[in-house]
Design a protein around this motif. Structure first.
Motif, mmCIF file in Angstrom:
data_model
loop_
_atom_site.group_PDB
_atom_site.id
_atom_site.type_symbol
_atom_site.label_atom_id
_atom_site.label_comp_id
_atom_site.label_asym_id
_atom_site.label_seq_id
_atom_site.Cartn_x
_atom_site.Cartn_y
_atom_site.Cartn_z
ATOM 1 N N LYS A 138 0.998 -1.163 -0.095
ATOM 2 C CA LYS A 138 -0.046 -0.049 0.033
ATOM 3 C C LYS A 138 0.800 1.200 0.018
ATOM 4 O O LYS A 138 1.969 1.268 0.610
ATOM 5 C CB LYS A 138 -1.132 0.048 1.200
ATOM 6 C CG LYS A 138 -0.412 0.139 2.492
ATOM 7 C CD LYS A 138 -1.428 0.196 3.921
ATOM 8 C CE LYS A 138 -0.701 0.568 4.990
ATOM 9 N NZ LYS A 138 -0.313 1.915 5.267
ATOM 10 N N GLN A 153 -11.178 -3.343 -4.987
ATOM 11 C CA GLN A 153 -10.001 -3.926 -5.535
ATOM 12 C C GLN A 153 -10.316 -4.316 -7.063
ATOM 13 O O GLN A 153 -11.277 -4.867 -7.138
ATOM 14 C CB GLN A 153 -9.657 -4.919 -4.931
ATOM 15 C CG GLN A 153 -8.847 -4.766 -3.528
ATOM 16 C CD GLN A 153 -8.256 -6.120 -2.757
ATOM 17 O OE1 GLN A 153 -9.163 -7.155 -2.935
ATOM 18 N NE2 GLN A 153 -7.400 -6.087 -1.921
ATOM 19 N N THR A 159 -13.550 -0.478 0.784
ATOM 20 C CA THR A 159 -12.215 -0.911 -0.339
ATOM 21 C C THR A 159 -12.652 -1.516 -1.399
ATOM 22 O O THR A 159 -13.498 -2.308 -1.485
ATOM 23 C CB THR A 159 -11.491 -1.557 0.369
ATOM 24 O OG1 THR A 159 -11.020 -0.844 2.000
ATOM 25 C CG2 THR A 159 -10.050 -1.875 -0.172
ATOM 26 N N LYS A 179 -3.514 5.404 0.627
ATOM 27 C CA LYS A 179 -4.741 4.811 0.242
ATOM 28 C C LYS A 179 -4.762 3.797 -0.693
ATOM 29 O O LYS A 179 -5.646 3.047 -1.120
ATOM 30 C CB LYS A 179 -6.019 5.698 0.199
ATOM 31 C CG LYS A 179 -6.411 6.602 1.454
ATOM 32 C CD LYS A 179 -7.407 7.359 1.258
ATOM 33 C CE LYS A 179 -7.900 7.917 2.712
ATOM 34 N NZ LYS A 179 -9.251 8.714 2.529
ATOM 35 N N TRP A 180 -3.549 3.932 -1.517
ATOM 36 C CA TRP A 180 -3.431 2.945 -2.718
ATOM 37 C C TRP A 180 -2.965 1.504 -2.475
ATOM 38 O O TRP A 180 -2.178 1.661 -1.398
ATOM 39 C CB TRP A 180 -2.746 3.631 -4.075
ATOM 40 C CG TRP A 180 -3.569 4.806 -4.441
ATOM 41 C CD1 TRP A 180 -3.504 5.972 -4.264
ATOM 42 C CD2 TRP A 180 -4.504 4.672 -5.618
ATOM 43 N NE1 TRP A 180 -4.304 6.866 -5.015
ATOM 44 C CE2 TRP A 180 -5.067 6.050 -6.036
ATOM 45 C CE3 TRP A 180 -4.824 3.516 -6.396
ATOM 46 C CZ2 TRP A 180 -5.887 6.213 -6.725
ATOM 47 C CZ3 TRP A 180 -5.931 3.797 -7.505
ATOM 48 C CH2 TRP A 180 -6.250 5.121 -7.889
ATOM 49 N N GLN A 181 -3.090 0.670 -3.300
ATOM 50 C CA GLN A 181 -2.673 -0.638 -3.012
ATOM 51 C C GLN A 181 -2.333 -1.200 -4.394
ATOM 52 O O GLN A 181 -3.084 -1.234 -5.387
ATOM 53 C CB GLN A 181 -3.486 -1.651 -2.370
ATOM 54 C CG GLN A 181 -2.831 -3.178 -2.275
ATOM 55 C CD GLN A 181 -4.206 -4.164 -1.942
ATOM 56 O OE1 GLN A 181 -5.132 -3.590 -2.069
ATOM 57 N NE2 GLN A 181 -3.791 -5.353 -1.655
ATOM 58 N N ALA A 183 -5.179 0.073 3.020
ATOM 59 C CA ALA A 183 -5.936 -0.254 1.654
ATOM 60 C C ALA A 183 -6.538 -1.810 1.647
ATOM 61 O O ALA A 183 -7.293 -2.189 0.717
ATOM 62 C CB ALA A 183 -4.675 -0.636 0.477
ATOM 63 N N TYR A 190 -7.954 0.713 -3.771
ATOM 64 C CA TYR A 190 -8.008 1.964 -3.281
ATOM 65 C C TYR A 190 -8.960 2.021 -2.073
ATOM 66 O O TYR A 190 -10.249 1.558 -1.978
ATOM 67 C CB TYR A 190 -8.602 2.870 -4.343
ATOM 68 C CG TYR A 190 -8.254 4.442 -3.445
ATOM 69 C CD1 TYR A 190 -7.211 5.168 -3.820
ATOM 70 C CD2 TYR A 190 -9.645 5.001 -3.317
ATOM 71 C CE1 TYR A 190 -7.275 6.382 -3.322
ATOM 72 C CE2 TYR A 190 -9.386 6.469 -2.664
ATOM 73 C CZ TYR A 190 -8.419 6.951 -2.622
ATOM 74 O OH TYR A 190 -8.179 8.343 -2.325
ATOM 75 N N ASN A 191 -8.636 2.602 -0.863
ATOM 76 C CA ASN A 191 -9.377 2.587 0.360
ATOM 77 C C ASN A 191 -10.379 3.966 0.404
ATOM 78 O O ASN A 191 -9.597 5.098 0.643
ATOM 79 C CB ASN A 191 -8.623 2.435 1.410
ATOM 80 C CG ASN A 191 -9.307 2.301 2.786
ATOM 81 O OD1 ASN A 191 -10.509 2.384 2.726
ATOM 82 N ND2 ASN A 191 -8.433 2.485 3.994
#
Length: 292
Positions: A200, A245, A243, A203-205, A284, A237-238
């Motif tokens: 992560k 994916q 969330t 907030k991104w993964q 995330a 993204y959270n």
């Protein structure tokens, strides 16, 4: 071993092969959709709470003379309880699949898949490492183009979730209670392995995912066992608290599926309620805060 089937039955068996969720008299597949747990830290404890996790995927398999298509939806209710058993958190899961498939350009068939009822024990080993064991069962159904017979599911997972990483391996072992359906479809036991390596950034993964599946020997007749290895990438993204994916996978190896498959996946994780004291901000993924 050759057998006579009606046109409708042949369509149903072909659609099952396209899905990879069921099997024909000559071919098999796992009750659990291969790749369905990638992206999740299945070895880690969930924060105490109730969640809806919905995974939807659409795939195209390069069968001849026309492509085969399938859409699989796996809405799951997950309850992470405040109770411990053998120093592990007790968690429960209910999944009700809904699937649709078109085999080699044939009209789509759709129906309700086998519901999964399962319980899981998740241990926090410290140093951001968790392991879990899930035991459950797929209940029998009468949707003919999908797997019908009841089966048991054992899942063994290990996750590392420190420093923003999600490094997870989840091994799924399926054991059918009956080797053949009422229509004579052969159901081999199976092994699936789902792998995740993501990190992560705020907030991104982002990261890589892969999965493999194989039918196990049955000792009955002369089946053509199915198997595959697929790989791809994931982004998440959270939105706080929801969330999302998305990941895209492609078969790099396939056996007896009729051709390689490209599949797009979209997952939404929606917490109905959580113990906020266990949730890390800006994660995330939904995971339990690991011990220092």
């Amino acid at each position: 071993m050759p057998c006579r089937t009606s046109k409708a039955a042949r369509l149903g068996l072909a659609a099952a092969c396209a899905l990879g969720l069921a099997c024909s008299a000559a071919q098999g597949g796992s009750a659990a959709q291969p790749g369905q747990t990638v992206g999740l830290p299945t070895g880690a404890q969930l924060p105490v709470g109730l969640y809806l996790v919905n995974l939807s995927s659409f795939g195209q398999r390069e069968t001849w003379p026309l492509r085969s298509e399938s859409n699989v939806n796996l809405p799951t209710f997950a309850w992470s309880t405040p109770w411990n058993l053998a120093d592990a958190r007790l968690q429960f899961f209910l999944t009700q699949p809904v699937a649709a498939a078109s085999a080699r350009g044939a009209p789509y068939q759709s129906g309700i898949g086998q519901p999964l009822l399962a319980a899981q024990l998740a241990w926090d080993l410290g140093n951001d490492v968790g392991v879990s064991y899930l035991f459950g069962g797929y209940l029998p159904i009468e949707t003919r183009f999908l797997t019908q017979s009841a089966s048991l599911s054992h899942r063994f997972a290990v996750s590392y979730t420190g420093d923003g990483w999600n490094l997870t391996a989840n091994l799924l072992y399926g054991l059918f209670l009956e080797s053949r359906s009422p229509l004579g479809t052969l159901y081999p036991d199976y092994l699936n392995l789902d792998l995740t390596a993501t990190r992560k950034f705020g907030k991104w993964q982002v990261g890589a995912v892969a999965f493999g599946s194989t039918d196990l020997p049955t000792g009955i007749g002369s089946p053509r066992p199915q198997g595959q290895i697929a790989a791809g990438g994931l982004v998440g993204y959270n939105f706080g608290p929801v969330t999302l994916q998305a990941y895209l996978t492609r078969d790099v190896v396939e056996r007896n599926y009729g051709g390689p498959e490209t599949r797009g996946w979209l997952r939404a994780i929606v917490p109905f309620y959580q113990d906020t004291g266990e949730v890390e901000p800006n994660r995330a993924l939904v995971t339990r805060r690991q011990a220092e």
